[in-house]
Design a protein around this motif. Sequence first.
Motif, short mmCIF file in Angstrom:
data_model
loop_
_atom_site.label_atom_id
_atom_site.label_comp_id
_atom_site.label_asym_id
_atom_site.label_seq_id
_atom_site.Cartn_x
_atom_site.Cartn_y
_atom_site.Cartn_z
N GLY A 101 4.88 -6.61 4.93
CA GLY A 101 5.13 -5.52 3.99
C GLY A 101 4.76 -4.16 4.53
O GLY A 101 5.23 -3.14 4.02
N LEU A 102 3.92 -4.12 5.56
CA LEU A 102 3.54 -2.85 6.17
C LEU A 102 4.56 -2.37 7.19
O LEU A 102 4.49 -1.24 7.67
CB LEU A 102 2.17 -2.99 6.85
CG LEU A 102 0.97 -3.13 5.90
CD1 LEU A 102 -0.29 -3.48 6.68
CD2 LEU A 102 0.76 -1.86 5.08
N LEU A 103 5.51 -3.24 7.52
CA LEU A 103 6.56 -2.87 8.46
C LEU A 103 7.81 -2.43 7.70
O LEU A 103 8.04 -2.87 6.57
CB LEU A 103 6.90 -4.07 9.36
CG LEU A 103 5.78 -4.58 10.27
CD1 LEU A 103 6.24 -5.82 11.01
CD2 LEU A 103 5.36 -3.49 11.26
N PRO A 104 8.62 -1.59 8.30
CA PRO A 104 9.88 -1.19 7.64
C PRO A 104 10.79 -2.40 7.47
O PRO A 104 10.90 -3.24 8.38
CB PRO A 104 10.48 -0.17 8.62
CG PRO A 104 9.36 0.28 9.47
CD PRO A 104 8.42 -0.87 9.57
N GLY A 105 11.41 -2.51 6.31
CA GLY A 105 12.32 -3.62 6.09
C GLY A 105 12.19 -4.20 4.70
O GLY A 105 11.65 -3.58 3.78
N ASN A 106 12.67 -5.42 4.56
CA ASN A 106 12.71 -6.09 3.27
C ASN A 106 11.32 -6.55 2.84
O ASN A 106 10.61 -7.22 3.61
CB ASN A 106 13.66 -7.29 3.35
CG ASN A 106 13.92 -7.90 1.98
OD1 ASN A 106 13.54 -7.34 0.95
ND2 ASN A 106 14.57 -9.05 1.97
N PHE A 125 0.83 -1.20 0.00
CA PHE A 125 0.00 0.00 0.00
C PHE A 125 0.87 1.25 0.00
O PHE A 125 1.81 1.36 0.79
CB PHE A 125 -0.91 0.02 1.23
CG PHE A 125 -1.84 -1.14 1.31
CD1 PHE A 125 -3.05 -1.14 0.63
CD2 PHE A 125 -1.50 -2.26 2.05
CE1 PHE A 125 -3.90 -2.22 0.70
CE2 PHE A 125 -2.34 -3.35 2.13
CZ PHE A 125 -3.54 -3.34 1.45
N SER A 126 0.55 2.15 -0.91
CA SER A 126 1.27 3.42 -0.97
C SER A 126 0.67 4.38 0.04
O SER A 126 -0.35 5.03 -0.21
CB SER A 126 1.18 4.02 -2.39
OG SER A 126 1.72 3.12 -3.33
N ALA A 127 1.30 4.44 1.20
CA ALA A 127 0.78 5.29 2.27
C ALA A 127 1.94 5.79 3.12
O ALA A 127 3.05 5.28 3.05
CB ALA A 127 -0.21 4.50 3.14
N SER A 128 1.65 6.81 3.93
CA SER A 128 2.66 7.35 4.83
C SER A 128 3.01 6.33 5.90
O SER A 128 2.20 5.43 6.18
CB SER A 128 2.14 8.63 5.48
OG SER A 128 1.00 8.35 6.27
N PRO A 129 4.19 6.42 6.51
CA PRO A 129 4.57 5.47 7.57
C PRO A 129 3.56 5.41 8.70
O PRO A 129 3.29 4.33 9.25
CB PRO A 129 5.93 6.00 8.04
CG PRO A 129 6.48 6.73 6.86
CD PRO A 129 5.29 7.34 6.18
N GLU A 130 2.98 6.54 9.07
CA GLU A 130 2.00 6.56 10.15
C GLU A 130 0.75 5.77 9.77
O GLU A 130 0.22 4.98 10.56
CB GLU A 130 1.61 8.01 10.50
CG GLU A 130 2.72 8.85 11.10
CD GLU A 130 3.69 9.36 10.05
OE1 GLU A 130 3.39 9.23 8.84
OE2 GLU A 130 4.76 9.90 10.43
N GLN A 142 0.60 3.40 7.53
CA GLN A 142 0.94 1.99 7.41
C GLN A 142 0.92 1.29 8.76
O GLN A 142 0.53 0.12 8.85
CB GLN A 142 2.31 1.84 6.75
CG GLN A 142 2.30 2.17 5.26
CD GLN A 142 3.57 1.71 4.56
OE1 GLN A 142 4.58 1.45 5.18
NE2 GLN A 142 3.51 1.63 3.23
N TRP A 143 1.33 1.99 9.82
CA TRP A 143 1.25 1.40 11.16
C TRP A 143 -0.21 1.18 11.56
O TRP A 143 -0.55 0.17 12.19
CB TRP A 143 1.95 2.30 12.17
CG TRP A 143 3.43 2.09 12.25
CD1 TRP A 143 4.41 2.92 11.82
CD2 TRP A 143 4.09 0.94 12.80
NE1 TRP A 143 5.64 2.36 12.04
CE2 TRP A 143 5.49 1.15 12.66
CE3 TRP A 143 3.65 -0.23 13.40
CZ2 TRP A 143 6.43 0.23 13.10
CZ3 TRP A 143 4.59 -1.16 13.83
CH2 TRP A 143 5.96 -0.93 13.68
#
Length: 313
Positions: free
Chosen positions: A84-89, A17-22, A24-25
């Motif tokens: 995929g919603l978390l930071p990382g690979n 999903f193309s969304a801001s980090p906030e 996505q959390w």
Amino acid sequence: MEEANQTEVTEFILMGFSASPELQWILFVMFLIIYLLTIVTNTSIIAIVRSCPSLHCPMYVLLSNLSFLEIWYTSVMVPKMLAGLLPGNRSISVRGCIAQMFFFFSMGSTEFFLLAVMAYDRYLAICHPLRYSAIMCNVLCLKLSVAAWASGFLASSVLTMAVARLSFCGPNEIDHFFCDFVPLAKLSCSDTHLSKLVCFTLTWAVAGSSFLLTAGSYSCVIWTAWRTPSESGLQKSLTTCGAHIAVTSIFYGSALSMYARPPVMESSNMDKVVSLFYCVLTPLLNPVIYTLRNNMVKEALRKAMITSVLFRV
């Protein structure tokens, strides 16, 4: 010469999903709660059906079959989506991607056939109540369940073999939150006409055949209920099948809008929204709808909770 210099892709990147980090959390927490509720509710139905002798009949055996299917269906996609919603690979190997697609289509195709079997069961129970026990015995119920699972995996195997023949040597970013056929075919550098034809044909073959059986069964149910002299008989019949019709409509509508449409109507953003319905929401709605509209399941659940409380005391 150009083809010889092309590098074969060994892994894909799921864009999600193309969304801001906030945001996505927030999505991560929301989808995680839905996923956990899906596992708990469907597992509870399986446990209740197995532990309650009064529910050891075809209707509830098929319902526990559906719950078992939903657990695996949502587990094929949601954990990877959450990662995929978390930071990382966000990478996935080509083989892993094709394997995910195989199990996704296997579970989806099986659900089409299983919903048709459940519709046939209700047709026999309402339209032929005196012969129901003789026709829909445990042996036939087992055979129909096995046939639904086998047919679903067989249909998916045909599509998977067609996709496995494709070459991937260009961009490796999949504009989706799991390995679906449509975005995967867009990344292939080989001819995809055959694989798209296979997907389109299988979708209509699986969905069309199961839809005919489902629609035919419920048409007979509604006709029989309409001819019932008492108003309570009509209301009881429609109440019994209303939950199934609602679940079937949601699943058929979302799936057909994804895989049985012309290519000119493809939209990646809309695909993600529609996919959420049958990948995330439907597996949770199924046990909720069936349980809330079924007095026997609610009574068995109430007794199980009372027994659990007394056992702790």
